[in-house]
Enzyme design. Structure first.
Site, short mmCIF file in Angstrom:
data_model
loop_
_atom_site.label_atom_id
_atom_site.label_comp_id
_atom_site.label_asym_id
_atom_site.label_seq_id
_atom_site.Cartn_x
_atom_site.Cartn_y
_atom_site.Cartn_z
N LYS A 1 -47.08 25.23 61.03
CA LYS A 1 -48.26 25.75 60.34
C LYS A 1 -49.01 26.84 61.10
O LYS A 1 -49.84 27.53 60.53
CB LYS A 1 -49.21 24.59 60.02
CG LYS A 1 -48.65 23.63 58.99
CD LYS A 1 -48.54 24.31 57.65
CE LYS A 1 -48.02 23.37 56.60
NZ LYS A 1 -48.19 23.89 55.24
C1 LIG Z 1 -45.78 17.58 59.10
C2 LIG Z 1 -45.54 18.49 57.94
N1 LIG Z 1 -44.35 18.45 57.34
C3 LIG Z 1 -44.08 19.24 56.30
C4 LIG Z 1 -45.02 20.11 55.77
C5 LIG Z 1 -44.66 20.92 54.53
O1 LIG Z 1 -44.66 22.31 54.71
P1 LIG Z 1 -45.17 23.26 53.57
O2 LIG Z 1 -46.63 23.00 53.35
O3 LIG Z 1 -44.91 24.64 54.07
O4 LIG Z 1 -44.42 22.97 52.31
C6 LIG Z 1 -46.28 20.15 56.36
C7 LIG Z 1 -47.35 20.94 55.79
O5 LIG Z 1 -48.52 20.65 55.93
C8 LIG Z 1 -46.54 19.34 57.47
O6 LIG Z 1 -47.73 19.32 58.09
#
Ligand SMILES: Cc1ncc(COP(=O)(O)O)c(C=O)c1O
Length: 457
Positions: free
Chosen positions: A44
């Site tokens: 992120k």
């Molecule tokens: C630990 C974790 N896994 C997966 C994701 C998913 O990514 P995206 O929001 O880009 O779809 C996030 C997003 O907040 C996350 O914090």
């Protein structure tokens, strides 16, 4: 001199690491893009800095401003780092199911946290989406990045993650796998990769309790699909603007339990101390890979974050047991397996000086496939029937030689309290069995067949 002008310049260019153990039996090359190498320990960071800088360019975020976001923690960390580097304040709203560590980490880098209930609909004024929006309205000179619908999120991955993977695989990538939360990681990267190579297959990972899979397959937003789940960071009860379903070829759902166990395996077997959703991504990816991946295929899986944020949950055995994630029927540990075998379990061993021919006769008579080799009281090696067979085919004369000349390594000793997942991760082609010493100093053996029995009841 070699240095970065601030921490935000260190974001991105994360390594691709080959998965070697959990991929056993899978054809093709499976690579993990390990996003915990970012300074905020998650994928992120990439979108946080992009959303902040795009807002600055658009004049939405001005000096002295406050950044307000609804976040599962990782976006908050990225935003907090950007805020520290650039001199902004941060307030984050978080659902109360999020781990305490995530909240503490954000407080540590200067953010204010507002905790909101998890089990309310997004439109409810108490939800973390609604509270963030309200704070944005009430606080002057505040910026609400809204990672769900802010397309700078997808753009960040289109501009960084996609080109990095393309370069690192020298265009050899055939399959791209990502969890789908806001959709930014999946779709920004997929867009770039498909533009370079339209037949790159994109696999989205969803969780039970989320709407994405059904929506992709039927076009129906089914409220009945929505229920509280434990995995953090992905799966949604809304359709964020950053999800472009045309860029996702297939979606697989993974359970909280399968994800938790796979995350633990990644830590113990690959040395990748990763977060819970990384377990979801890899579990789903391997389920697909087992059936479809070919020898020359190159699959890249995004691992979004680091394991420290889940120490009190999936990396805590008591928590895992409380949630039924470590139990398999009544056989939770090596102790339980030994107890159920009691009676039939006298440990058979063979002396190192016995002739190979006699050893083979003994294995056949006892109906066993492996046996520890002893020298007096000590266990010094092991015999495995399949290995013996190939040795005998190569040189039939060895049947007259002592076992000590052909034996393999002694089986490993493991703790009496080793749980089933640990036991199964230690048994493989090389280690056909494990040894356990009980409280009375008696040695027991656990074989692959015992584990299968324990798992299937
Ligand atoms: C630990 C974790 N896994 C997966 C994701 C998913 O990514 P995206 O929001 O880009 O779809 C996030 C997003 O907040 C996350 O914090």
């Amino acid at each position: 001199m070699q240095y970065y002008n601030s921490i935000i310049e260190t974001i991105g260019n994360t390594p691709l690491v080959k998965l070697n153990k959990v991929t056993k039996g899978i054809k093709g090359t499976v690579l993990a893009k390990v996003e915990y190498f970012n300074p905020g320990n998650s994928v992120k960071d990439r979108i946080a800095i992009k959303m902040v800088e795009d807002a600055e360019k658009a004049g939405i975020l001005k000096p002295g401003g406050t950044i307000i976001e609804g976040t599962s923690g990782n976006t908050g960390m990225g935003l907090a780092l950007a805020a520290v580097a650039k001199g902004y304040k941060c307030i984050f709203t978080m659902a109360d199911k999020q781990s305490k560590e995530k909240m503490d980490i954000l407080r540590a880098v200067g953010a204010e946290i507002v905790v909101c209930p998890t089990n309310v609909v997004p439109e409810d004024p108490r939800s973390y989406y609604s509270v963030a929006r309200k704070l944005n309205q009430d606080i002057p000179n505040s910026f609400y990045p809204n990672q769900y619908d802010n397309l700078s999120n997808t753009a960040a991955h289109y501009e960084t993650t996609g080109p990095e993977i393309w370069g690192q695989t020298e265009g050899e990538i055939t399959h791209y796998v990502s969890t789908v939360g806001t959709g930014g990681t999946m779709c920004g990267t997929a867009k770039y990769l498909k533009e370079r190579k339209p037949d790159v297959f994109t696999l989205g990972i969803d969780t039970y309790g989320s709407v994405f899979k059904k929506y992709k397959e039927t076009g129906i937003f089914d409220q009945n699909e929505i229920y509280p789940y434990l995995t953090e960071g992905f799966g949604e009860d809304i359709l964020p603007k950053n999800v472009d379903f045309d860029l996702i070829d297939q979606i697989i759902k993974v359970t909280d339990k399968d994800a938790a166990i796979m995350a633990r395996r990644l830590s113990r077997e690959e040395g990748l101390f990763v977060g819970w959703s990384c377990g979801s991504a890899v579990y789903g990816a391997l389920e697909y890979a087992r059936e479809h991946l070919k020898e020359d295929d190159v699959m890249v899986i995004i691992l979004p974050d680091h394991g420290t944020r889940y120490l009190a949950k999936i990396y805590n055995d008591a928590w895992m047991k409380d949630h039924g994630f470590l139990e398999s029927r009544d056989f939770a540990t090596a102790r339980d397996i030994i107890q159920t075998k009691n009676g039939s379990d006298r440990l058979l061993t063979i002396d190192k000086d016995i002739k190979v021919g006699d050893a083979v006769r003994m294995l056949t008579k006892e109906g066993i496939s492996q046996i520890p080799v002893t020298d007096g009281e000590n266990i010094v090696g092991s015999l495995i029937d399949s290995k013996l067979l190939s040795q005998l085919i190569e040189n039939p004369d060895i049947k007259e030689h002592p076992v000590s000349e052909v034996m393999g390594q002694a089986f490993k000793f493991v703790a009496l309290d080793s749980t089933l997942d640990v036991l199964s991760s230690l048994i493989d082609k090389e280690n056909k069995a494990l040894l356990i010493r009980d409280e009375h100093n008696r040695v027991h053996i656990i074989t692959q067949a015992d584990l299968l029995m324990a798992m299937t009841g």
